[in-house]
Structure formats: C-alpha cells, structure tokens
Design a protein around this motif. Sequence first.
Motif, mmCIF file in Angstrom:
data_model
loop_
_atom_site.group_PDB
_atom_site.id
_atom_site.type_symbol
_atom_site.label_atom_id
_atom_site.label_comp_id
_atom_site.label_asym_id
_atom_site.label_seq_id
_atom_site.Cartn_x
_atom_site.Cartn_y
_atom_site.Cartn_z
ATOM 1 N N ASP A 1 29.195 8.573 -32.510
ATOM 2 C CA ASP A 1 29.698 9.760 -31.807
ATOM 3 C C ASP A 1 29.236 9.711 -30.357
ATOM 4 N N ALA A 2 30.031 9.096 -29.498
ATOM 5 C CA ALA A 2 29.654 8.889 -28.095
ATOM 6 C C ALA A 2 29.423 10.195 -27.349
ATOM 7 N N ASP A 3 30.060 11.282 -27.766
ATOM 8 C CA ASP A 3 29.858 12.561 -27.081
ATOM 9 C C ASP A 3 28.451 13.108 -27.276
ATOM 10 N N LYS A 4 27.741 12.640 -28.284
ATOM 11 C CA LYS A 4 26.361 13.082 -28.504
ATOM 12 C C LYS A 4 25.353 12.259 -27.715
ATOM 13 N N CYS A 5 25.815 11.155 -27.115
ATOM 14 C CA CYS A 5 24.927 10.303 -26.320
ATOM 15 C C CYS A 5 24.428 11.082 -25.105
ATOM 16 N N ILE A 6 23.117 11.066 -24.892
ATOM 17 C CA ILE A 6 22.536 11.783 -23.755
ATOM 18 C C ILE A 6 22.270 10.836 -22.574
ATOM 19 N N ALA A 7 22.699 9.592 -22.698
ATOM 20 C CA ALA A 7 22.564 8.576 -21.646
ATOM 21 C C ALA A 7 21.122 8.439 -21.164
ATOM 22 N N CYS A 8 20.195 8.428 -22.116
ATOM 23 C CA CYS A 8 18.777 8.311 -21.777
ATOM 24 C C CYS A 8 18.369 6.872 -21.475
ATOM 25 N N ASN A 9 19.221 5.916 -21.852
ATOM 26 C CA ASN A 9 18.993 4.483 -21.633
ATOM 27 C C ASN A 9 17.935 3.870 -22.536
ATOM 28 N N MET A 10 17.412 4.608 -23.508
ATOM 29 C CA MET A 10 16.367 4.074 -24.375
ATOM 30 C C MET A 10 16.852 2.829 -25.120
ATOM 31 N N CYS A 11 18.082 2.868 -25.635
ATOM 32 C CA CYS A 11 18.616 1.722 -26.373
ATOM 33 C C CYS A 11 18.717 0.494 -25.474
ATOM 34 N N GLN A 12 19.149 0.706 -24.255
ATOM 35 C CA GLN A 12 19.270 -0.395 -23.293
ATOM 36 C C GLN A 12 17.896 -0.964 -22.963
ATOM 37 N N LEU A 13 16.906 -0.105 -22.824
ATOM 38 C CA LEU A 13 15.558 -0.554 -22.481
ATOM 39 C C LEU A 13 14.888 -1.354 -23.598
ATOM 40 N N VAL A 14 15.129 -0.977 -24.852
ATOM 41 C CA VAL A 14 14.453 -1.663 -25.963
ATOM 42 C C VAL A 14 15.209 -2.885 -26.466
ATOM 43 N N CYS A 15 16.453 -3.049 -26.077
ATOM 44 C CA CYS A 15 17.242 -4.191 -26.557
ATOM 45 C C CYS A 15 16.708 -5.497 -25.952
ATOM 46 N N PRO A 16 16.170 -6.390 -26.796
ATOM 47 C CA PRO A 16 15.610 -7.631 -26.259
ATOM 48 C C PRO A 16 16.669 -8.634 -25.797
ATOM 49 N N ASP A 17 17.934 -8.371 -26.124
ATOM 50 C CA ASP A 17 18.997 -9.319 -25.805
ATOM 51 C C ASP A 17 19.975 -8.817 -24.746
ATOM 52 N N CYS A 18 19.687 -7.678 -24.141
ATOM 53 C CA CYS A 18 20.565 -7.091 -23.117
ATOM 54 C C CYS A 18 21.984 -6.909 -23.651
ATOM 55 N N ALA A 19 22.100 -6.533 -24.914
ATOM 56 C CA ALA A 19 23.398 -6.381 -25.565
ATOM 57 C C ALA A 19 23.978 -4.982 -25.400
ATOM 58 N N ILE A 20 23.226 -4.073 -24.764
ATOM 59 C CA ILE A 20 23.687 -2.695 -24.567
ATOM 60 C C ILE A 20 23.551 -2.337 -23.091
ATOM 61 N N VAL A 21 24.594 -1.711 -22.556
ATOM 62 C CA VAL A 21 24.569 -1.204 -21.187
ATOM 63 C C VAL A 21 25.025 0.244 -21.213
ATOM 64 N N ILE A 22 24.233 1.114 -20.603
ATOM 65 C CA ILE A 22 24.573 2.533 -20.503
ATOM 66 C C ILE A 22 24.863 2.846 -19.036
ATOM 67 N N GLU A 23 26.013 3.485 -18.818
ATOM 68 C CA GLU A 23 26.367 3.943 -17.466
ATOM 69 C C GLU A 23 26.508 5.441 -17.528
ATOM 70 N N LYS A 24 25.706 6.137 -16.733
ATOM 71 C CA LYS A 24 25.788 7.597 -16.708
ATOM 72 C C LYS A 24 27.058 8.034 -16.013
ATOM 73 N N VAL A 25 27.662 9.074 -16.519
ATOM 74 C CA VAL A 25 28.888 9.623 -15.951
ATOM 75 C C VAL A 25 28.514 10.679 -14.914
ATOM 76 N N GLY A 26 29.191 10.641 -13.799
ATOM 77 C CA GLY A 26 28.992 11.668 -12.782
ATOM 78 C C GLY A 26 27.818 11.416 -11.865
ATOM 79 N N THR A 27 27.197 10.245 -11.921
ATOM 80 C CA THR A 27 26.109 9.952 -11.006
ATOM 81 C C THR A 27 26.651 9.155 -9.826
ATOM 82 N N LYS A 28 26.090 9.385 -8.686
ATOM 83 C CA LYS A 28 26.531 8.698 -7.480
ATOM 84 C C LYS A 28 25.645 7.492 -7.224
ATOM 85 N N ALA A 29 26.250 6.413 -6.799
ATOM 86 C CA ALA A 29 25.480 5.215 -6.428
ATOM 87 C C ALA A 29 24.778 5.492 -5.112
ATOM 88 N N LYS A 30 23.546 5.033 -5.011
ATOM 89 C CA LYS A 30 22.778 5.263 -3.779
ATOM 90 C C LYS A 30 22.764 4.043 -2.924
#
Length: 84
Positions: free
Chosen positions: A55-84
């Motif tokens: 259920d992607a709508d429940k994702c809070i985009a905390c990036n925890m899954c991306q941080l713990v993945c030892p194989d870089c198999a997950i990428v989280i992109e926050k919606v509505g954030t501006k690139a600096k």
Amino acid sequence: MTDKALTFEGVKGKFTIFPGMCKGCGLCIEKCPVKIIEWSKALGVYGTPAVEVNDADKCIACNMCQLVCPDCAIVIEKVGTKAK
C-alpha cells in the motif's frame, strides 16, 4: 526474476524496487515502521523472493528501507520536495 524496476507511487513518496538486485534478506520488511513491504512472488538475484509494496499510500517516505538495504535495491523519492 525480473530486471525491470518496479515503481509504486504514494501520497508522500515514490518507492522503486530493483528486484534483480534484491537478494531477499528481508531487512527492509523488518525495519519498515508502517509495515507496507512484503515478500513478492518475483524472485530476486539469488532465486529468493524479492519484495514489493502492499500500500504505497501508507509509505511515509522515511527512507529507512533504502538505508538498511545492503544491495541498494530500493530507492525512495519524496514527493513535493524541492531540489537544493
């Protein structure tokens, strides 16, 4: 096994999984605070189940899954954030 990226779009972020890189360790499932990651029927690189989002709508985009993945198999992109 699929080498295609699987993207799930939710309210707070876009969740991309690369099943061809996932070895099926389950760390992302274990660490997800909202428990939206589950085992997939698709097999990963070692013939073990990869993961998917239930259920992607429940994702809070905390990036925890991306941080713990030892194989870089997950990428989280926050919606509505501006690139600096």
